[in-house]
Design a protein around this motif. Structure first.
Motif, PDB file in Angstrom:
ATOM      1  N   UNK A 107       3.293   3.574  11.195  1.00 43.81           N
ATOM      2  CA  UNK A 107       3.556   4.945  10.770  1.00 43.81           C
ATOM      3  C   UNK A 107       5.036   5.276  10.897  1.00 43.81           C
ATOM      4  N   UNK A 108       5.665   4.833  11.979  1.00 45.18           N
ATOM      5  CA  UNK A 108       7.094   5.071  12.162  1.00 45.18           C
ATOM      6  C   UNK A 108       7.924   4.415  11.075  1.00 45.18           C
ATOM      7  N   UNK A 109       7.588   3.189  10.729  1.00 47.19           N
ATOM      8  CA  UNK A 109       8.312   2.480   9.664  1.00 47.19           C
ATOM      9  C   UNK A 109       8.131   3.193   8.333  1.00 47.19           C
ATOM     10  N   UNK A 110       6.905   3.650   8.058  1.00 52.17           N
ATOM     11  CA  UNK A 110       6.653   4.340   6.800  1.00 52.17           C
ATOM     12  C   UNK A 110       7.404   5.663   6.719  1.00 52.17           C
ATOM     13  N   UNK A 111       7.504   6.362   7.831  1.00 55.11           N
ATOM     14  CA  UNK A 111       8.251   7.619   7.825  1.00 55.11           C
ATOM     15  C   UNK A 111       9.729   7.358   7.559  1.00 55.11           C
ATOM     16  N   UNK A 112      10.265   6.311   8.175  1.00 60.98           N
ATOM     17  CA  UNK A 112      11.675   5.958   7.928  1.00 60.98           C
ATOM     18  C   UNK A 112      11.887   5.583   6.465  1.00 60.98           C
ATOM     19  N   UNK A 113      10.973   4.795   5.894  1.00 60.64           N
ATOM     20  CA  UNK A 113      11.089   4.432   4.485  1.00 60.64           C
ATOM     21  C   UNK A 113      10.956   5.654   3.585  1.00 60.64           C
ATOM     22  N   UNK A 114      10.100   6.598   3.997  1.00 61.43           N
ATOM     23  CA  UNK A 114       9.904   7.820   3.225  1.00 61.43           C
ATOM     24  C   UNK A 114      11.194   8.639   3.203  1.00 61.43           C
ATOM     25  N   UNK A 160      14.867   5.271  -3.523  1.00 60.19           N
ATOM     26  CA  UNK A 160      14.396   3.891  -3.658  1.00 60.19           C
ATOM     27  C   UNK A 160      12.898   3.855  -3.405  1.00 60.19           C
ATOM     28  N   UNK A 161      12.220   2.915  -4.007  1.00 59.23           N
ATOM     29  CA  UNK A 161      10.801   2.734  -3.754  1.00 59.23           C
ATOM     30  C   UNK A 161       9.894   3.578  -4.624  1.00 59.23           C
ATOM     31  N   UNK A 162      10.422   4.592  -5.234  1.00 66.01           N
ATOM     32  CA  UNK A 162       9.618   5.427  -6.118  1.00 66.01           C
ATOM     33  C   UNK A 162       8.456   6.087  -5.407  1.00 66.01           C
ATOM     34  N   UNK A 163       7.371   6.228  -6.113  1.00 67.37           N
ATOM     35  CA  UNK A 163       6.196   6.902  -5.578  1.00 67.37           C
ATOM     36  C   UNK A 163       5.381   6.021  -4.647  1.00 67.37           C
ATOM     37  N   UNK A 164       5.633   4.734  -4.645  1.00 70.33           N
ATOM     38  CA  UNK A 164       4.851   3.820  -3.821  1.00 70.33           C
ATOM     39  C   UNK A 164       4.957   4.177  -2.346  1.00 70.33           C
ATOM     40  N   UNK A 165       6.130   4.497  -1.868  1.00 75.92           N
ATOM     41  CA  UNK A 165       6.323   4.846  -0.469  1.00 75.92           C
ATOM     42  C   UNK A 165       5.535   6.108  -0.131  1.00 75.92           C
ATOM     43  N   UNK A 166       5.505   7.065  -1.025  1.00 77.39           N
ATOM     44  CA  UNK A 166       4.790   8.305  -0.782  1.00 77.39           C
ATOM     45  C   UNK A 166       3.276   8.070  -0.733  1.00 77.39           C
ATOM     46  N   UNK A 167       2.783   7.225  -1.612  1.00 78.14           N
ATOM     47  CA  UNK A 167       1.357   6.910  -1.630  1.00 78.14           C
ATOM     48  C   UNK A 167       0.955   6.200  -0.348  1.00 78.14           C
ATOM     49  N   UNK A 168       1.744   5.232   0.083  1.00 75.10           N
ATOM     50  CA  UNK A 168       1.439   4.497   1.313  1.00 75.10           C
ATOM     51  C   UNK A 168       1.515   5.424   2.520  1.00 75.10           C
ATOM     52  N   UNK A 169       2.471   6.340   2.524  1.00 70.26           N
ATOM     53  CA  UNK A 169       2.586   7.287   3.629  1.00 70.26           C
ATOM     54  C   UNK A 169       1.359   8.192   3.704  1.00 70.26           C
ATOM     55  N   UNK A 170       0.879   8.663   2.578  1.00 65.72           N
ATOM     56  CA  UNK A 170      -0.314   9.511   2.567  1.00 65.72           C
ATOM     57  C   UNK A 170      -1.517   8.731   3.080  1.00 65.72           C
TER      58      UNK A 170
END
Length: 48
Positions: A6-13, A21-31
């Motif tokens: 979760x911490x890594x995903x928040x940083x990527x978000x 960078x990453x487009x919508x993919x990061x947002x989908x994975x974070x959700x």
């Protein structure tokens, strides 16, 4: 382990917002990660 992911995903978000960078993919994975976290909190699941 879950908190690390979760911490890594928040940083990527945040980086995704800052540098687009990453487009919508990061947002989908974070959700998805937030849904899994909420399910674990409400069901009281513990990691083995």
């Amino acid at each position: 382990m879950l908190w690390t992911i979760i911490g890594i995903l928040i940083i990527l978000w945040i980086l995704g917002f800052a540098f687009e960078i990453g487009g919508n993919l990061v947002h989908i994975i974070l959700v998805i990660a937030l849904i899994v976290l909420l399910l674990r909190i409400f069901t009281g699941g513990r990691a083995p």
